[in-house]
Design an enzyme around this catalytic site. Structure first.
Site, PDB file in Angstrom:
ATOM      1  N   ASN A  13       0.872  -1.171   0.000  1.00  0.00           N
ATOM      2  CA  ASN A  13       0.000   0.000   0.000  1.00  0.00           C
ATOM      3  C   ASN A  13       0.910   1.222   0.000  1.00  0.00           C
ATOM      4  O   ASN A  13       1.459   1.581   1.040  1.00  0.00           O
ATOM      5  CB  ASN A  13      -0.902  -0.035   1.248  1.00  0.00           C
ATOM      6  CG  ASN A  13      -1.736   1.229   1.384  1.00  0.00           C
ATOM      7  OD1 ASN A  13      -1.802   2.041   0.464  1.00  0.00           O
ATOM      8  ND2 ASN A  13      -2.374   1.385   2.535  1.00  0.00           N
ATOM      9  N   LYS A  15       0.114   4.217  -0.383  1.00  0.00           N
ATOM     10  CA  LYS A  15      -0.546   5.432   0.125  1.00  0.00           C
ATOM     11  C   LYS A  15      -0.272   6.594  -0.838  1.00  0.00           C
ATOM     12  O   LYS A  15      -0.179   6.363  -2.045  1.00  0.00           O
ATOM     13  CB  LYS A  15      -0.092   5.712   1.559  1.00  0.00           C
ATOM     14  CG  LYS A  15      -0.210   4.453   2.434  1.00  0.00           C
ATOM     15  CD  LYS A  15      -0.128   4.688   3.893  1.00  0.00           C
ATOM     16  CE  LYS A  15      -0.291   3.351   4.618  1.00  0.00           C
ATOM     17  NZ  LYS A  15      -0.327   3.465   6.053  1.00  0.00           N
ATOM     18  N   HIS A  99      -9.727   1.272   4.292  1.00  0.00           N
ATOM     19  CA  HIS A  99      -8.490   1.467   5.053  1.00  0.00           C
ATOM     20  C   HIS A  99      -8.769   2.420   6.211  1.00  0.00           C
ATOM     21  O   HIS A  99      -9.554   3.358   6.072  1.00  0.00           O
ATOM     22  CB  HIS A  99      -7.388   2.024   4.141  1.00  0.00           C
ATOM     23  CG  HIS A  99      -6.044   2.004   4.804  1.00  0.00           C
ATOM     24  ND1 HIS A  99      -5.661   2.964   5.709  1.00  0.00           N
ATOM     25  CD2 HIS A  99      -5.026   1.113   4.738  1.00  0.00           C
ATOM     26  CE1 HIS A  99      -4.453   2.661   6.154  1.00  0.00           C
ATOM     27  NE2 HIS A  99      -4.041   1.540   5.585  1.00  0.00           N
ATOM     28  N   GLU A 101      -7.216   4.802   7.358  1.00  0.00           N
ATOM     29  CA  GLU A 101      -6.972   6.224   7.056  1.00  0.00           C
ATOM     30  C   GLU A 101      -8.159   6.833   6.310  1.00  0.00           C
ATOM     31  O   GLU A 101      -8.469   8.006   6.494  1.00  0.00           O
ATOM     32  CB  GLU A 101      -5.661   6.368   6.251  1.00  0.00           C
ATOM     33  CG  GLU A 101      -4.443   6.163   7.141  1.00  0.00           C
ATOM     34  CD  GLU A 101      -3.221   5.594   6.437  1.00  0.00           C
ATOM     35  OE1 GLU A 101      -3.132   5.665   5.204  1.00  0.00           O
ATOM     36  OE2 GLU A 101      -2.337   5.067   7.160  1.00  0.00           O
ATOM     37  N   GLU A 171      -5.943  -5.016  10.089  1.00  0.00           N
ATOM     38  CA  GLU A 171      -4.938  -3.989  10.360  1.00  0.00           C
ATOM     39  C   GLU A 171      -5.277  -3.245  11.650  1.00  0.00           C
ATOM     40  O   GLU A 171      -6.079  -2.294  11.629  1.00  0.00           O
ATOM     41  CB  GLU A 171      -4.901  -2.973   9.205  1.00  0.00           C
ATOM     42  CG  GLU A 171      -4.509  -3.567   7.876  1.00  0.00           C
ATOM     43  CD  GLU A 171      -3.856  -2.534   6.978  1.00  0.00           C
ATOM     44  OE1 GLU A 171      -2.725  -2.778   6.547  1.00  0.00           O
ATOM     45  OE2 GLU A 171      -4.457  -1.465   6.751  1.00  0.00           O
ATOM     46  N   GLY A 177       1.861   2.195  10.667  1.00  0.00           N
ATOM     47  CA  GLY A 177       2.829   3.284  10.552  1.00  0.00           C
ATOM     48  C   GLY A 177       3.489   3.679  11.861  1.00  0.00           C
ATOM     49  O   GLY A 177       4.163   4.693  11.953  1.00  0.00           O
ATOM     50  N   SER A 217       2.783  -2.249  10.269  1.00  0.00           N
ATOM     51  CA  SER A 217       4.220  -2.347  10.524  1.00  0.00           C
ATOM     52  C   SER A 217       4.806  -3.728  10.230  1.00  0.00           C
ATOM     53  O   SER A 217       5.750  -4.161  10.884  1.00  0.00           O
ATOM     54  CB  SER A 217       4.563  -1.909  11.953  1.00  0.00           C
ATOM     55  OG  SER A 217       4.159  -0.566  12.169  1.00  0.00           O
TER      56      SER A 217
HETATM   57  P1  PGA Z   1       2.413   0.169   7.580  1.00  0.00           P
HETATM   58  O1  PGA Z   1       0.999   0.423   6.849  1.00  0.00           O
HETATM   59  O2  PGA Z   1       2.947  -1.122   7.043  1.00  0.00           O
HETATM   60  O3  PGA Z   1       3.249   1.363   7.209  1.00  0.00           O
HETATM   61  O4  PGA Z   1       2.133   0.100   9.046  1.00  0.00           O
HETATM   62  C1  PGA Z   1       0.109  -0.608   6.633  1.00  0.00           C
HETATM   63  C2  PGA Z   1      -1.153  -0.074   6.000  1.00  0.00           C
HETATM   64  O5  PGA Z   1      -1.560   1.041   6.345  1.00  0.00           O
HETATM   65  O6  PGA Z   1      -1.757  -0.736   5.140  1.00  0.00           O
END
Ligand code: PGA
Length: 257
Positions: A13, A15, A99, A101, A171, A177, A217
């Protein structure tokens, strides 16, 4: 993973990172670092404008392209939106929906996530449906209850045939993140719980066949242990998917027995 019954999927991803011009060099480096034979499907989910460049560059090493969001509407006066048919038309094979976010910054609720998943399925795109609890919910011991609710809501009205195209990504919000990964046990416990929810709705066979990914992560160091869990069928990877060598290491971790 359980390759006998279901697909392993490593999805990046990106982003709102990278530029279309950076895709070719990224894929070249990924190819250099990736194992020649691999036991998983690989997809990189980019901003919609970069999907054509990803498809072009990804072809020779079998990296599929995906979107990160889609409109719930089919077409029409929805300025700024991208429809499922437009994604399908340029060749996107997957698309993330729900997601955290999007839920957090764009007010997406479970009903909208469900509508978006259905819009994708109608055009033959595989939705990667994201669910996951906040730290507060985990501390209050509400994780499974909340995640089960999200899964049920996201799959509402989706039949067993369509479910075959769906991927669920667990997630935990507190792990995204932040560098704080769920332990393999924590991640396995929730992924197993998600499979039980799917089993209740669709029965044993469809539940056994659905791929459930872990995200939050996941990186080159912890991927092996996470992917060794029986109900974790791959990863949805943010930060580490921006580094070709790290992403390749995660892909290689699916080659374990
Ligand atoms: P990350 O993000 O691996 O940077 O924690 C995962 C995601 O948001 O899909």
């Amino acid at each position: 993973m359980n390759r006998k019954y279901r697909k392993t999927v490593i999805a990046g991803n990106w982003k709102m990172n990278m530029l279309a011009s950076e895709i070719k060099p990224f894929i070249e480096q990924l190819k250099e670092n990736m194992p020649k034979t691999r036991a998983c499907d690989v997809v990189l989910c980019t901003p919609a404008v970069m999907i054509p460049a990803m498809i072009k560059a990804g072809k020779e090493c079998k990296v599929a392209a995906g979107g990160q969001d889609v409109s719930k509407f089919e077409k029409g006066a929805y300025t700024g939106e991208v429809s499922a048919s437009q994604l399908a038309d340029i060749g996107a094979k997957y698309c993330i929906v729900g997601h955290s976010e999007r839920r957090q910054y764009h007010g997406e609720d479970d009903m909208l996530v469900n509508a978006k998943a259905k819009a994708l399925l109608a055009k033959g795109i595989n939705p990667i449906i994201c669910v996951g609890e906040s730290l507060e919910q985990r501390e209050m011991d509400l994780t499974m209850e909340y995640v089960a609710y999200q899964v049920k809501a996201a799959l509402n009205g989706i039949d067993a045939t369509q479910l075959r195209r769906c991927i669920i990504a667990y997630e935990p919000i507190w792990a995204i993140g932040t560098g704080k990964t769920a332990t393999a046990e924590q991640a396995q416990e929730v992924c197993e719980g998600i499979r039980a929810v799917v089993r209740k709705i669709y029965g044993a066979r469809p539940a056994r066949a659905v791929s459930i990914l872990y995200g939050g992560s996941m990186n080159a160091k912890n991927a092996y242990e996470l992917l060794a869990q029986p109900d974790i069928d791959g990863g949805l990877i943010g930060g580490a998917s921006l580094k070709p060598a790290d992403f390749a290491t995660i892909i290689a971790a699916t080659n374990q027995e």
